[in-house]
Write a protein that holds these residues in place. Sequence first.
Motif, PDB file in Angstrom:
ATOM      1  N   GLY A 188       0.752  -1.096  -0.147  1.00 32.05           N
ATOM      2  CA  GLY A 188      -0.098   0.009  -0.123  1.00 32.05           C
ATOM      3  C   GLY A 188       0.808   1.118   0.053  1.00 32.05           C
ATOM      4  O   GLY A 188       1.994   1.108  -0.378  1.00 32.05           O
ATOM      5  N   PRO A 189       0.271   2.450   0.366  1.00 34.17           N
ATOM      6  CA  PRO A 189       0.856   3.793   0.238  1.00 34.17           C
ATOM      7  C   PRO A 189       1.867   3.897   1.369  1.00 34.17           C
ATOM      8  O   PRO A 189       2.191   3.154   2.297  1.00 34.17           O
ATOM      9  CB  PRO A 189      -0.289   4.675   0.265  1.00 34.17           C
ATOM     10  N   ILE A 190       2.428   5.178   1.333  1.00 35.61           N
ATOM     11  CA  ILE A 190       3.239   5.744   2.597  1.00 35.61           C
ATOM     12  C   ILE A 190       2.284   6.400   3.273  1.00 35.61           C
ATOM     13  O   ILE A 190       1.833   7.241   2.780  1.00 35.61           O
ATOM     14  CB  ILE A 190       4.480   6.400   2.067  1.00 35.61           C
ATOM     15  N   LEU A 191       2.314   6.223   4.498  1.00 34.57           N
ATOM     16  CA  LEU A 191       1.625   6.939   5.736  1.00 34.57           C
ATOM     17  C   LEU A 191       2.460   7.912   6.190  1.00 34.57           C
ATOM     18  O   LEU A 191       3.517   7.432   6.857  1.00 34.57           O
ATOM     19  CB  LEU A 191       0.939   5.694   6.647  1.00 34.57           C
ATOM     20  N   ILE A 192       2.242   9.030   6.504  1.00 41.37           N
ATOM     21  CA  ILE A 192       3.069   9.975   7.223  1.00 41.37           C
ATOM     22  C   ILE A 192       1.929  10.625   8.088  1.00 41.37           C
ATOM     23  O   ILE A 192       0.981  10.978   7.827  1.00 41.37           O
ATOM     24  CB  ILE A 192       3.461  11.217   6.206  1.00 41.37           C
ATOM     25  N   LYS A 193       2.089  10.428   9.435  1.00 41.34           N
ATOM     26  CA  LYS A 193       1.039  10.646  10.634  1.00 41.34           C
ATOM     27  C   LYS A 193       1.737  11.525  11.754  1.00 41.34           C
ATOM     28  O   LYS A 193       2.899  11.180  12.055  1.00 41.34           O
ATOM     29  CB  LYS A 193       0.367   9.431  11.073  1.00 41.34           C
ATOM     30  N   GLY A 194       1.159  12.634  12.380  1.00 43.83           N
ATOM     31  CA  GLY A 194       1.856  13.464  13.261  1.00 43.83           C
ATOM     32  C   GLY A 194       1.780  14.896  12.923  1.00 43.83           C
ATOM     33  O   GLY A 194       0.895  15.202  12.099  1.00 43.83           O
ATOM     34  N   VAL A 195       2.553  15.642  13.623  1.00 47.77           N
ATOM     35  CA  VAL A 195       2.786  16.978  13.545  1.00 47.77           C
ATOM     36  C   VAL A 195       3.743  17.312  12.521  1.00 47.77           C
ATOM     37  O   VAL A 195       5.079  17.012  12.930  1.00 47.77           O
ATOM     38  CB  VAL A 195       2.852  17.840  14.741  1.00 47.77           C
ATOM     39  N   PHE A 196       3.473  17.950  11.328  1.00 47.26           N
ATOM     40  CA  PHE A 196       4.488  18.199  10.505  1.00 47.26           C
ATOM     41  C   PHE A 196       3.960  19.290   9.645  1.00 47.26           C
ATOM     42  O   PHE A 196       2.834  19.546   9.606  1.00 47.26           O
ATOM     43  CB  PHE A 196       5.141  17.152   9.722  1.00 47.26           C
ATOM     44  N   CYS A 213       2.658   3.218  -5.800  1.00 52.33           N
ATOM     45  CA  CYS A 213       2.371   2.244  -6.911  1.00 52.33           C
ATOM     46  C   CYS A 213       2.480   2.955  -8.269  1.00 52.33           C
ATOM     47  O   CYS A 213       2.685   2.304  -9.246  1.00 52.33           O
ATOM     48  CB  CYS A 213       1.030   1.497  -6.685  1.00 52.33           C
ATOM     49  N   GLY A 214       2.307   4.398  -8.138  1.00 51.61           N
ATOM     50  CA  GLY A 214       2.423   5.096  -9.435  1.00 51.61           C
ATOM     51  C   GLY A 214       0.954   5.267 -10.152  1.00 51.61           C
ATOM     52  O   GLY A 214       0.880   5.683 -11.308  1.00 51.61           O
ATOM     53  N   THR A 262      -6.004   2.969  -5.924  1.00 47.84           N
ATOM     54  CA  THR A 262      -5.538   1.949  -7.161  1.00 47.84           C
ATOM     55  C   THR A 262      -4.753   1.028  -7.032  1.00 47.84           C
ATOM     56  O   THR A 262      -4.863  -0.200  -7.565  1.00 47.84           O
ATOM     57  CB  THR A 262      -5.165   3.193  -8.203  1.00 47.84           C
ATOM     58  N   HIS A 263      -3.755   1.164  -6.121  1.00 48.06           N
ATOM     59  CA  HIS A 263      -2.865   0.087  -5.696  1.00 48.06           C
ATOM     60  C   HIS A 263      -3.637  -1.483  -5.356  1.00 48.06           C
ATOM     61  O   HIS A 263      -3.070  -2.394  -5.478  1.00 48.06           O
ATOM     62  CB  HIS A 263      -2.075   0.332  -4.435  1.00 48.06           C
ATOM     63  N   ASN A 264      -4.885  -1.384  -4.911  1.00 53.63           N
ATOM     64  CA  ASN A 264      -5.546  -2.501  -4.512  1.00 53.63           C
ATOM     65  C   ASN A 264      -5.566  -3.294  -6.071  1.00 53.63           C
ATOM     66  O   ASN A 264      -5.986  -4.473  -5.902  1.00 53.63           O
ATOM     67  CB  ASN A 264      -6.764  -2.289  -3.770  1.00 53.63           C
ATOM     68  N   LYS A 265      -5.778  -2.581  -7.193  1.00 54.38           N
ATOM     69  CA  LYS A 265      -5.884  -3.360  -8.360  1.00 54.38           C
ATOM     70  C   LYS A 265      -4.525  -3.632  -8.970  1.00 54.38           C
ATOM     71  O   LYS A 265      -4.594  -4.654  -9.868  1.00 54.38           O
ATOM     72  CB  LYS A 265      -6.754  -2.195  -9.426  1.00 54.38           C
ATOM     73  N   ILE A 266      -3.621  -2.801  -8.916  1.00 52.32           N
ATOM     74  CA  ILE A 266      -2.184  -2.903  -9.782  1.00 52.32           C
ATOM     75  C   ILE A 266      -1.281  -3.461  -9.016  1.00 52.32           C
ATOM     76  O   ILE A 266      -0.215  -3.828  -9.491  1.00 52.32           O
ATOM     77  CB  ILE A 266      -2.243  -1.638 -10.593  1.00 52.32           C
ATOM     78  N   GLY A 267      -1.391  -3.387  -7.659  1.00 46.03           N
ATOM     79  CA  GLY A 267      -0.181  -3.998  -6.770  1.00 46.03           C
ATOM     80  C   GLY A 267       0.702  -2.769  -6.529  1.00 46.03           C
ATOM     81  O   GLY A 267       0.665  -1.729  -7.296  1.00 46.03           O
ATOM     82  N   VAL A 268       1.724  -3.211  -5.656  1.00 42.14           N
ATOM     83  CA  VAL A 268       2.640  -2.172  -5.329  1.00 42.14           C
ATOM     84  C   VAL A 268       4.203  -2.881  -5.411  1.00 42.14           C
ATOM     85  O   VAL A 268       4.271  -3.989  -4.792  1.00 42.14           O
ATOM     86  CB  VAL A 268       2.736  -1.810  -3.914  1.00 42.14           C
ATOM     87  N   PRO A 269       4.856  -2.504  -6.324  1.00 45.61           N
ATOM     88  CA  PRO A 269       6.450  -3.065  -6.546  1.00 45.61           C
ATOM     89  C   PRO A 269       6.988  -2.813  -5.197  1.00 45.61           C
ATOM     90  O   PRO A 269       7.034  -2.022  -4.681  1.00 45.61           O
ATOM     91  CB  PRO A 269       6.736  -2.281  -7.652  1.00 45.61           C
TER      92      PRO A 269
END
Length: 68
Positions: free
Chosen positions: A19-27, A48-49, A60-67
């Motif tokens: 899946g994606p990159i998660l950024i969480k917090g104060v920034f 995934c692009g 969309t990553h759920n359909k095409i996957g993540v390298p």
Amino acid sequence: MENETTSISPAEVRILKNGPILIKGVFNFRDSSGKITSGEQELYLCRCGGSASKPWCDGTHNKIGVPD
Ligand code: FES
């Protein structure tokens, strides 16, 4: 006057499995147009692009996957 305690959580960056990159917090986040969002937030960045709304993940990553 009450004694207030302020705690600020550091930002956390996580690569989610398949899946994606998660950024969480104060920034601060500056997008390619220069727009800045600040404060406590939770963002999911596409890796995934295939997202139609980059840099955000749109699922969309759920359909095409993540390298990996
Ligand atoms: S990682 Fe979710 S759409 Fe690309």
